[in-house]
Design a protein around this motif. Structure first.
Motif, PDB file in Angstrom:
ATOM      1  N   UNK A 191       0.903  -1.402  -0.092  1.00 46.56           N
ATOM      2  CA  UNK A 191      -0.041   0.142   0.019  1.00 46.56           C
ATOM      3  C   UNK A 191       0.941   1.199  -0.121  1.00 46.56           C
ATOM      4  N   UNK A 192       1.789   1.258   0.835  1.00 52.40           N
ATOM      5  CA  UNK A 192       2.829   2.292   0.892  1.00 52.40           C
ATOM      6  C   UNK A 192       3.565   2.777  -0.288  1.00 52.40           C
ATOM      7  N   UNK A 193       3.960   1.611  -0.870  1.00 48.20           N
ATOM      8  CA  UNK A 193       4.693   1.662  -2.524  1.00 48.20           C
ATOM      9  C   UNK A 193       3.718   2.377  -3.333  1.00 48.20           C
ATOM     10  N   UNK A 194       2.500   1.843  -3.451  1.00 47.94           N
ATOM     11  CA  UNK A 194       1.491   2.329  -4.201  1.00 47.94           C
ATOM     12  C   UNK A 194       1.175   3.870  -4.229  1.00 47.94           C
ATOM     13  N   UNK A 195       1.213   4.253  -2.797  1.00 46.32           N
ATOM     14  CA  UNK A 195       0.952   5.670  -2.532  1.00 46.32           C
ATOM     15  C   UNK A 195       1.973   6.737  -2.810  1.00 46.32           C
ATOM     16  N   UNK A 196       3.456   6.000  -2.952  1.00 48.43           N
ATOM     17  CA  UNK A 196       4.441   6.911  -3.772  1.00 48.43           C
ATOM     18  C   UNK A 196       4.882   6.849  -4.889  1.00 48.43           C
ATOM     19  N   UNK A 197       4.033   5.750  -5.782  1.00 42.83           N
ATOM     20  CA  UNK A 197       4.670   5.326  -7.234  1.00 42.83           C
ATOM     21  C   UNK A 197       4.529   6.510  -7.872  1.00 42.83           C
ATOM     22  N   UNK A 202       4.592   9.750  -7.492  1.00 44.89           N
ATOM     23  CA  UNK A 202       4.888  11.102  -6.934  1.00 44.89           C
ATOM     24  C   UNK A 202       6.137  11.787  -7.677  1.00 44.89           C
ATOM     25  N   UNK A 203       6.662  11.121  -8.441  1.00 40.44           N
ATOM     26  CA  UNK A 203       7.875  11.463  -9.085  1.00 40.44           C
ATOM     27  C   UNK A 203       9.287  11.311  -8.400  1.00 40.44           C
ATOM     28  N   UNK A 204       9.050  10.360  -7.389  1.00 39.02           N
ATOM     29  CA  UNK A 204      10.286  10.095  -6.706  1.00 39.02           C
ATOM     30  C   UNK A 204      11.300   9.525  -7.413  1.00 39.02           C
ATOM     31  N   UNK A 205      12.462  10.206  -7.393  1.00 45.42           N
ATOM     32  CA  UNK A 205      13.785   9.761  -7.863  1.00 45.42           C
ATOM     33  C   UNK A 205      15.045   9.777  -7.266  1.00 45.42           C
ATOM     34  N   UNK A 206      16.274   9.602  -7.801  1.00 42.55           N
ATOM     35  CA  UNK A 206      17.527  10.038  -6.995  1.00 42.55           C
ATOM     36  C   UNK A 206      17.507  11.475  -6.344  1.00 42.55           C
ATOM     37  N   UNK A 207      17.762  11.520  -5.219  1.00 46.40           N
ATOM     38  CA  UNK A 207      17.499  12.925  -4.688  1.00 46.40           C
ATOM     39  C   UNK A 207      18.389  13.967  -5.251  1.00 46.40           C
ATOM     40  N   UNK A 214       7.533   9.927   4.444  1.00 46.97           N
ATOM     41  CA  UNK A 214       7.429   9.462   5.990  1.00 46.97           C
ATOM     42  C   UNK A 214       5.851   9.009   6.404  1.00 46.97           C
ATOM     43  N   UNK A 215       5.081   9.533   5.588  1.00 44.22           N
ATOM     44  CA  UNK A 215       3.559   9.255   5.862  1.00 44.22           C
ATOM     45  C   UNK A 215       3.312   7.842   5.201  1.00 44.22           C
ATOM     46  N   UNK A 216       4.040   7.376   4.265  1.00 45.24           N
ATOM     47  CA  UNK A 216       3.655   6.266   3.736  1.00 45.24           C
ATOM     48  C   UNK A 216       4.655   5.101   4.105  1.00 45.24           C
ATOM     49  N   UNK A 217       5.531   5.206   4.742  1.00 44.46           N
ATOM     50  CA  UNK A 217       6.601   4.174   5.274  1.00 44.46           C
ATOM     51  C   UNK A 217       6.164   3.281   6.351  1.00 44.46           C
ATOM     52  N   UNK A 243      21.412   2.105  -7.598  1.00 43.84           N
ATOM     53  CA  UNK A 243      19.982   1.549  -7.391  1.00 43.84           C
ATOM     54  C   UNK A 243      19.276   3.112  -6.953  1.00 43.84           C
ATOM     55  N   UNK A 244      19.993   4.083  -6.235  1.00 44.73           N
ATOM     56  CA  UNK A 244      19.241   5.235  -5.930  1.00 44.73           C
ATOM     57  C   UNK A 244      18.498   6.056  -7.336  1.00 44.73           C
ATOM     58  N   UNK A 245      18.740   5.533  -8.256  1.00 41.63           N
ATOM     59  CA  UNK A 245      18.219   6.196  -9.440  1.00 41.63           C
ATOM     60  C   UNK A 245      17.239   4.902 -10.205  1.00 41.63           C
ATOM     61  N   UNK A 246      17.575   3.741  -9.834  1.00 41.46           N
ATOM     62  CA  UNK A 246      16.739   2.840 -10.521  1.00 41.46           C
ATOM     63  C   UNK A 246      15.570   2.105  -9.734  1.00 41.46           C
ATOM     64  N   UNK A 247      15.807   2.209  -8.518  1.00 47.56           N
ATOM     65  CA  UNK A 247      14.500   1.757  -7.505  1.00 47.56           C
ATOM     66  C   UNK A 247      13.965   2.693  -6.611  1.00 47.56           C
TER      67      UNK A 247
END
Length: 215
Positions: free
Chosen positions: A28-34, A36-41, A57-60, A135-139
């Motif tokens: 559920x948490x993974x789907x909630x951030x999928x 959001x444009x999350x990528x390598x910081x 943090x809200x989804x973890x 992995x920070x860019x690919x996962x």
């Protein structure tokens, strides 16, 4: 199934801590951030990272962060064991997040060697560990960990600025503000605990100052 990720921020900095962050999510948490444009910081703006930090943090399911001070870093670097330092604290992080599988952004040129160094000291023998380059860019989950690490480190740098009442920039050797800070305050007692004296740019500056005093 709980999936975890671990990444660091500040490895190449000359000022401030090295931060290692671990995080885990359920499906559920993974789907909630999928989406959001999350990528390598490193590819995100400061504002975007801060926004994503809160959402992550809200989804973890679990989060664990290590802050490694410059003095500790210098001890390992002086013995050419920076990878050993990261392995040690990534192992601690892996043991302190709830996860069945953990993906780690490997700092070693040989990811499997880095994986074995973690497995050797891991208390939780049931967790599966995977180590990859970039992995920070690919996962997605490792990207989330990289954002937690980067925002945490940025906030630590801001704390140092507030304590010293001086602008120090990002803390990286290529940053003009950081260069100026080092040149002006390298030998001040109140700044020493925040500087990595084992780093080449700092050593070079110290040698330059020593040479200047000779003439």
């Amino acid at each position: 199934m709980l999936l975890g990720g671990i990444d660091e921020a500040g490895r190449g900095s000359v000022i401030g801590p090295l931060v290692i962050a671990g995080i885990s999510f359920d499906s559920t948490g993974i789907e909630s951030i999928r989406n959001e444009g999350i990528t390598d910081s490193k590819k995100l703006t400061v504002q975007k990272r801060e926004t994503m930090y809160t959402k992550i943090l809200q989804s973890a399911v679990s989060v664990f962060v290590c802050r490694i001070n410059p003095m500790t870093i210098d001890k390992y670097v002086s013995h050419k064991k920076l990878n050993v330092l990261e392995s040690r604290f990534m192992t601690i992080t892996a043991d302190n997040i709830s996860a069945d599988k953990i993906i780690i952004d490997a700092c070693d040129v040989k990811p499997d060697r880095f994986k074995q160094s973690i497995l050797k000291n891991l208390t939780n023998k049931s967790v599966k560990i995977y180590c990859f380059h970039k992995a920070d860019a690919d996962n997605l989950i490792v990207s989330a960990a990289s954002i937690i690490a980067k925002v945490t480190r940025d906030r630590e740098i801001k704390k140092i600025e507030d304590i010293l009442c001086k602008k120090i920039g990002s803390g990286y050797p290529s940053d003009p503000s950081t260069k100026l800070f080092l040149r002006n305050h390298l030998f001040n007692n109140e700044t020493k605990e925040h500087i990595r004296f084992s780093w080449s740019p700092v050593k070079n500056l110290m040698n330059e100052c020593a040479q200047t005093k000779l003439f």
